[in-house]
Structures are given as C-alpha cells and as structure tokens.
Scaffold this motif. Structure first.
Motif, PDB file in Angstrom:
ATOM      1  N   TYR A   3       0.857  -1.191   0.000  1.00  0.00           N
ATOM      2  CA  TYR A   3       0.000   0.000   0.000  1.00  0.00           C
ATOM      3  C   TYR A   3       0.896   1.244   0.000  1.00  0.00           C
ATOM      4  O   TYR A   3       1.495   1.578   1.039  1.00  0.00           O
ATOM      5  CB  TYR A   3      -0.888   0.023   1.244  1.00  0.00           C
ATOM      6  N   LEU A   4       1.003   1.905  -1.148  1.00  0.00           N
ATOM      7  CA  LEU A   4       1.794   3.136  -1.257  1.00  0.00           C
ATOM      8  C   LEU A   4       0.895   4.320  -1.616  1.00  0.00           C
ATOM      9  O   LEU A   4       1.389   5.405  -1.926  1.00  0.00           O
ATOM     10  CB  LEU A   4       2.874   2.981  -2.333  1.00  0.00           C
ATOM     11  N   ASN A   5      -0.402   4.112  -1.571  1.00  0.00           N
ATOM     12  CA  ASN A   5      -1.350   5.143  -1.996  1.00  0.00           C
ATOM     13  C   ASN A   5      -1.333   6.368  -1.091  1.00  0.00           C
ATOM     14  O   ASN A   5      -0.909   6.304   0.067  1.00  0.00           O
ATOM     15  CB  ASN A   5      -2.769   4.571  -2.071  1.00  0.00           C
ATOM     16  N   ASN A   6      -1.778   7.495  -1.652  1.00  0.00           N
ATOM     17  CA  ASN A   6      -1.880   8.762  -0.932  1.00  0.00           C
ATOM     18  C   ASN A   6      -0.530   9.214  -0.371  1.00  0.00           C
ATOM     19  O   ASN A   6      -0.374   9.453   0.826  1.00  0.00           O
ATOM     20  CB  ASN A   6      -2.933   8.679   0.179  1.00  0.00           C
ATOM     21  N   ASN A   7       0.446   9.297  -1.296  1.00  0.00           N
ATOM     22  CA  ASN A   7       1.765   9.840  -0.981  1.00  0.00           C
ATOM     23  C   ASN A   7       2.141  10.809  -2.095  1.00  0.00           C
ATOM     24  O   ASN A   7       1.263  11.364  -2.757  1.00  0.00           O
ATOM     25  CB  ASN A   7       2.783   8.705  -0.833  1.00  0.00           C
ATOM     26  N   ARG A   8       3.451  10.997  -2.314  1.00  0.00           N
ATOM     27  CA  ARG A   8       3.913  11.939  -3.346  1.00  0.00           C
ATOM     28  C   ARG A   8       4.932  11.276  -4.274  1.00  0.00           C
ATOM     29  O   ARG A   8       5.883  11.904  -4.725  1.00  0.00           O
ATOM     30  CB  ARG A   8       4.527  13.177  -2.668  1.00  0.00           C
ATOM     31  N   PHE A   9       4.746   9.981  -4.511  1.00  0.00           N
ATOM     32  CA  PHE A   9       5.671   9.253  -5.375  1.00  0.00           C
ATOM     33  C   PHE A   9       5.559   9.749  -6.820  1.00  0.00           C
ATOM     34  O   PHE A   9       4.464  10.099  -7.287  1.00  0.00           O
ATOM     35  CB  PHE A   9       5.385   7.752  -5.316  1.00  0.00           C
ATOM     36  N   THR A  10       6.711   9.758  -7.521  1.00  0.00           N
ATOM     37  CA  THR A  10       6.770  10.255  -8.899  1.00  0.00           C
ATOM     38  C   THR A  10       7.447   9.215  -9.800  1.00  0.00           C
ATOM     39  O   THR A  10       7.951   8.198  -9.323  1.00  0.00           O
ATOM     40  CB  THR A  10       7.577  11.571  -8.965  1.00  0.00           C
ATOM     41  N   GLY A  11       7.473   9.500 -11.088  1.00  0.00           N
ATOM     42  CA  GLY A  11       8.190   8.640 -12.040  1.00  0.00           C
ATOM     43  C   GLY A  11       7.371   7.433 -12.471  1.00  0.00           C
ATOM     44  O   GLY A  11       6.181   7.315 -12.192  1.00  0.00           O
ATOM     45  N   GLN A  12       8.060   6.525 -13.186  1.00  0.00           N
ATOM     46  CA  GLN A  12       7.430   5.319 -13.723  1.00  0.00           C
ATOM     47  C   GLN A  12       7.391   4.218 -12.648  1.00  0.00           C
ATOM     48  O   GLN A  12       8.274   4.138 -11.797  1.00  0.00           O
ATOM     49  CB  GLN A  12       8.266   4.794 -14.894  1.00  0.00           C
ATOM     50  N   LEU A  48       1.477  -9.892 -12.842  1.00  0.00           N
ATOM     51  CA  LEU A  48       0.908 -10.810 -13.833  1.00  0.00           C
ATOM     52  C   LEU A  48       1.126 -12.273 -13.454  1.00  0.00           C
ATOM     53  O   LEU A  48       0.406 -13.152 -13.903  1.00  0.00           O
ATOM     54  CB  LEU A  48       1.479 -10.520 -15.227  1.00  0.00           C
ATOM     55  N   SER A  49       2.143 -12.527 -12.639  1.00  0.00           N
ATOM     56  CA  SER A  49       2.368 -13.908 -12.182  1.00  0.00           C
ATOM     57  C   SER A  49       1.607 -14.196 -10.882  1.00  0.00           C
ATOM     58  O   SER A  49       1.801 -15.239 -10.259  1.00  0.00           O
ATOM     59  CB  SER A  49       3.868 -14.154 -11.973  1.00  0.00           C
ATOM     60  N   ALA A  50       0.791 -13.229 -10.439  1.00  0.00           N
ATOM     61  CA  ALA A  50      -0.034 -13.340  -9.214  1.00  0.00           C
ATOM     62  C   ALA A  50       0.798 -13.398  -7.933  1.00  0.00           C
ATOM     63  O   ALA A  50       0.315 -13.814  -6.890  1.00  0.00           O
ATOM     64  CB  ALA A  50      -0.976 -14.542  -9.299  1.00  0.00           C
ATOM     65  N   SER A  51       2.067 -12.988  -8.036  1.00  0.00           N
ATOM     66  CA  SER A  51       2.906 -12.937  -6.826  1.00  0.00           C
ATOM     67  C   SER A  51       2.506 -11.753  -5.949  1.00  0.00           C
ATOM     68  O   SER A  51       2.630 -11.793  -4.733  1.00  0.00           O
ATOM     69  CB  SER A  51       4.385 -12.802  -7.197  1.00  0.00           C
ATOM     70  N   ILE A  52       2.037 -10.679  -6.608  1.00  0.00           N
ATOM     71  CA  ILE A  52       1.530  -9.522  -5.862  1.00  0.00           C
ATOM     72  C   ILE A  52       0.003  -9.674  -5.776  1.00  0.00           C
ATOM     73  O   ILE A  52      -0.656  -9.877  -6.788  1.00  0.00           O
ATOM     74  CB  ILE A  52       1.882  -8.194  -6.564  1.00  0.00           C
ATOM     75  N   GLN A  53      -0.518  -9.578  -4.568  1.00  0.00           N
ATOM     76  CA  GLN A  53      -1.972  -9.679  -4.392  1.00  0.00           C
ATOM     77  C   GLN A  53      -2.625  -8.298  -4.356  1.00  0.00           C
ATOM     78  O   GLN A  53      -3.688  -8.098  -4.916  1.00  0.00           O
ATOM     79  CB  GLN A  53      -2.301 -10.456  -3.118  1.00  0.00           C
ATOM     80  N   ILE A  54      -1.982  -7.358  -3.660  1.00  0.00           N
ATOM     81  CA  ILE A  54      -2.512  -5.990  -3.600  1.00  0.00           C
ATOM     82  C   ILE A  54      -1.401  -5.007  -3.930  1.00  0.00           C
ATOM     83  O   ILE A  54      -0.329  -5.035  -3.314  1.00  0.00           O
ATOM     84  CB  ILE A  54      -3.095  -5.678  -2.201  1.00  0.00           C
ATOM     85  N   LEU A  55      -1.661  -4.138  -4.914  1.00  0.00           N
ATOM     86  CA  LEU A  55      -0.735  -3.068  -5.269  1.00  0.00           C
ATOM     87  C   LEU A  55      -1.545  -1.782  -5.394  1.00  0.00           C
ATOM     88  O   LEU A  55      -2.191  -1.538  -6.413  1.00  0.00           O
ATOM     89  CB  LEU A  55      -0.005  -3.391  -6.577  1.00  0.00           C
ATOM     90  N   TYR A  56      -1.532  -1.007  -4.342  1.00  0.00           N
ATOM     91  CA  TYR A  56      -2.289   0.251  -4.318  1.00  0.00           C
ATOM     92  C   TYR A  56      -1.320   1.420  -4.489  1.00  0.00           C
ATOM     93  O   TYR A  56      -0.491   1.688  -3.618  1.00  0.00           O
ATOM     94  CB  TYR A  56      -3.064   0.389  -2.997  1.00  0.00           C
ATOM     95  N   LEU A  57      -1.452   2.104  -5.630  1.00  0.00           N
ATOM     96  CA  LEU A  57      -0.569   3.222  -5.968  1.00  0.00           C
ATOM     97  C   LEU A  57      -1.372   4.498  -6.238  1.00  0.00           C
ATOM     98  O   LEU A  57      -0.813   5.502  -6.686  1.00  0.00           O
ATOM     99  CB  LEU A  57       0.260   2.874  -7.212  1.00  0.00           C
ATOM    100  N   GLN A  58      -2.666   4.470  -5.956  1.00  0.00           N
ATOM    101  CA  GLN A  58      -3.528   5.617  -6.254  1.00  0.00           C
ATOM    102  C   GLN A  58      -3.133   6.855  -5.436  1.00  0.00           C
ATOM    103  O   GLN A  58      -2.504   6.752  -4.399  1.00  0.00           O
ATOM    104  CB  GLN A  58      -5.010   5.260  -6.018  1.00  0.00           C
ATOM    105  N   HIS A  59      -3.518   8.016  -5.957  1.00  0.00           N
ATOM    106  CA  HIS A  59      -3.278   9.303  -5.283  1.00  0.00           C
ATOM    107  C   HIS A  59      -1.790   9.552  -5.044  1.00  0.00           C
ATOM    108  O   HIS A  59      -1.343   9.766  -3.917  1.00  0.00           O
ATOM    109  CB  HIS A  59      -4.074   9.392  -3.963  1.00  0.00           C
ATOM    110  N   ASN A  60      -1.025   9.478  -6.136  1.00  0.00           N
ATOM    111  CA  ASN A  60       0.374   9.880  -6.135  1.00  0.00           C
ATOM    112  C   ASN A  60       0.592  10.780  -7.349  1.00  0.00           C
ATOM    113  O   ASN A  60      -0.359  11.364  -7.874  1.00  0.00           O
ATOM    114  CB  ASN A  60       1.280   8.643  -6.167  1.00  0.00           C
ATOM    115  N   TYR A  61       1.844  10.880  -7.803  1.00  0.00           N
ATOM    116  CA  TYR A  61       2.155  11.701  -8.987  1.00  0.00           C
ATOM    117  C   TYR A  61       2.913  10.852 -10.008  1.00  0.00           C
ATOM    118  O   TYR A  61       3.794  11.330 -10.700  1.00  0.00           O
ATOM    119  CB  TYR A  61       2.992  12.922  -8.564  1.00  0.00           C
ATOM    120  N   LEU A  62       2.585   9.559 -10.060  1.00  0.00           N
ATOM    121  CA  LEU A  62       3.263   8.627 -10.957  1.00  0.00           C
ATOM    122  C   LEU A  62       2.906   8.928 -12.411  1.00  0.00           C
ATOM    123  O   LEU A  62       1.772   9.303 -12.717  1.00  0.00           O
ATOM    124  CB  LEU A  62       2.863   7.187 -10.598  1.00  0.00           C
ATOM    125  N   THR A  63       3.890   8.737 -13.292  1.00  0.00           N
ATOM    126  CA  THR A  63       3.691   9.136 -14.700  1.00  0.00           C
ATOM    127  C   THR A  63       3.489   7.977 -15.661  1.00  0.00           C
ATOM    128  O   THR A  63       3.230   8.204 -16.842  1.00  0.00           O
ATOM    129  CB  THR A  63       4.882   9.993 -15.177  1.00  0.00           C
TER     130      THR A  63
END
Length: 373
Positions: free
Chosen positions: A288-297, A307-322
C-alpha cells in the motif's frame, strides 16, 4: 490450614465481587471448608500464591463488582488474574504491597481511574496486562523502571501523556495501541529485546529512525494512525517481520530499501513519501503506497510479479506517478488487485479500485505540472 490473614482477605474479596448471570464461579467458595480448594485459588503451604478470579472458559460470563483493597494482604501472591467481565472501580493501591507478584492480568473489564504508581515497587513483575478497560491518566514512569518486565499490554484504554522509557532488558512485548498517548518515543527507552511493538491509534509525534534502527529483533510493528515524522529507517525493511504498518502518519523522504523486501504486507499509505517507487518493494505481496507523493514510472518488476499473481494488492492511487508499462489487453489475475487512479498518467488498464479512491481517474494536469516544476 490457611493463614488467617489470607483467609480474611479472601472473604473481603468475595464480598466485593459477584458472579454475572450464567456464571457459577463462586459456587465453590464456601468458607466453612478449606479456601485452598476454592476455584481459582492456589496455595503453597498456608499461603495463597495465585488467584484466578472468574470462570476461565472461553465465552463464560465474568464477574461484577470491585476489587477489594484487602487483595494487598495476600503477601505471597505471585499471580493475579480476573477474567473478562464487569469489574469496575479503580485498581487498589494496596497492589503495591504484593512484592512477589510476577503476573498481573485484569483485561476486558470496566476498571477506571489511574494506574497506581506504586506498581513500580513490584520489582519481580513480568507481565502487566490491563488492556480493554477505561483507565485514564499517564503510564507511571515507575512502571518503566521494573527490571523483569517482559509483557506490557495497556491497549484500548484512555491513557494520555508520553511513553516512559523501559529499563528491562527482557521486554519482548509493548502494546499501547488505541489510547491518547502523545509526545515522542524515548530515544533509548525501548530495549533491544523488543519483538512486538504496537503503538497505533495514538497522537505520538517526532521521528522514529534512531529509536527503531536499534530494534532488530522486532517481528511485529504497527505505528499507524499517529503523527510521526521524519524518514523511514532503511534497515526496517530487512527486519524479520511479516507486517509493517506505518500508514497515516507524516513520514517524508524517499523509500529506498537496500535489498529485496521479504515482508508480506507493507502499508506506507497516507504519508508524505516522495521519489520513485523502489523495485526492491516488488517482492512484497500486499503493498500500500497510496496517498503519498511518489513520482516517475512504476518499475517493470512490479508488472512481472503482478501478472504472475505474486503480488496480491498493489495500491498506488493518489500519487504523482507518470506511467506503468503494461499491455492494456493483458488479463490481471483474479487474485490480484491493482489501483492506479488519480496519478499523472492515462490509466494503462482499467481495474476496480476501493471506493475511498474516489471517482476521478487522473490527477488534474495543473497539479502534475506544478509538482514537476
């Protein structure tokens, strides 16, 4: 034959407590017979050494009433417990007379008032569990001076003030979550021996890097829901923990673990963290990295593991990712959950996000330009 002082003390304790409806705990407390045969009373010779008040079976109704100050007369007592119930009033100050007490557990009742500072006289005390009560005031400084403490469980009360420094080199568990504690963590007041640290849902402030960097035996850490600031210490990501909860604080700076992170769940959401998302975090199962100020790719290693289902939850919403290089036609595994909305990118894939993420898919361009600038 039981010591007459202990006999009278048990009579006083009995008078101030009653079974709740459905409980038969006190049925065996017939003072015409030997009290050492009473339920929950354990003797050594003519002295009471342990008192477990109430039916210990899971779900059994507890006791009601108050704990009588006569408890302090049981001079050989080493263990005192009361099962969950409706015991009210404050803790008797006479508890400080129980110089052999090693185990004190009175949780899930309605105990109110302050923790008696006199408990600091119980030099052999190893476990102090007063959780899930209505205690107020501060944690007495004297509690921190107890040399043999291994478990301090004071969660779910109404305690205020700061966390005292602890001198015990055998302290393994400190749980003070869900209180109203404030101030900063004592810089040298948490011993190396700590394995379980839960401070969430308080008003703690200040930095944690100097405090936590030393505690490399931790296997559980929850500092969420506070006002903690500063950088997150890098070595925290190499600790033998399965869960790292640092969400909803004011942590800032970059997050750059040195090695691949083996922690199962990492929650750094709702902070002020910045810089690029480290590929070292792509080995985390629930991130959970959501609601921060992360940038870049978003690094490509995340796409592979998603895609290999190794990650179950990846929350990156509410940042500045490009951006995130992922084929729009690709099928994300059903067991995986990805949320990218409200960043500075056109969403490469449409995925269901939690309701709290809002309805806006992308961040307004003006905010993205300003952030770049």
């Amino acid at each position: 034959m039981l010591d007459p002082i202990d006999f009278l003390a048990l009579q006083s304790i009995r008078k101030s407590l009653n079974d709740m409806p459905g409980s038969n705990y006190f049925a065996s407390w017939d003072f015409t017979s030997d009290p050492c045969n009473f339920a929950g009373v354990y003797c050594d010779g003519n002295k009471v050494i342990a008192l477990n008040l109430g039916d210990p079976r899971a779900g059994a109704p507890g006791l009601t009433g108050r704990l009588d100050p006569a408890i302090g007369k049981l001079s050989a007592l080493s263990e005192l417990t009361i099962v969950p119930g409706r015991v009210m009033g404050s803790l008797p100050h006479t508890l400080s007379q129980l110089k052999y007490l090693r185990f004190l557990a009175i949780s899930r009742n309605f105990i109110s008032g302050e923790i008696p500072a006199g408990l600091g006289q119980l030099r052999g005390l190893q476990t102090l569990d007063l959780s899930f009560n209505q205690l107020t005031g501060s944690i007495p400084f004297s509690i921190g001076t107890l040399p043999a403490l291994s478990n301090v469980i004071l969660c779910h009360n109404r305690l205020s003030g700061s966390i005292p420094p602890f001198v015990s080199q055998t302290l393994t568990r400190l749980d003070v979550k869900h209180n109203d504690l404030s101030g900063s963590l004592p810089p040298h007041g948490l011993p190396f021996s700590l394995q379980y640290l839960s401070l969430s849902w308080n008003r703690l402030s200040g930095t944690v890097d100097r405090v936590l960097a030393r505690l490399n035996r931790l296997n559980y850490i929850d500092l969420s829901m506070n006002q903690l600031t500063g950088c997150i210490p890098v070595n925290l990501f190499s600790f033998p923990i399965s869960n790292l909860q640092l969400q909803r604080n004011q942590f800032y700076g970059q997050v750059q673990p040195v090695d691949q992170v083996k922690i199962e769940t990492v929650d750094l959401s709702f902070n002020r963290l910045s810089g690029e998302v480290s590929p070292m975090l792509s080995t985390v199962q629930n991130l959970y990295l959501n609601n921060n100020r992360f940038t870049g790719q978003v690094p490509h290693s995340f796409v592979d593991r998603l895609l290999s289902a190794s990650i179950q939850i990846l929350y990156l919403q509410h940042n500045y990712l490009t951006g995130m290089e992922i084929n729009p036609r690709v099928e994300i595994p059903v067991s995986s959950s990805l949320c990218l909305q409200y960043n500075c990118m056109v969403l490469p894939v449409q995925t269901p996000c939690p309701l709290k993420a809002g309805k806006q898919k992308t961040r307004p361009t003006a905010q993205c330009v300003q952030w770049k600038g």
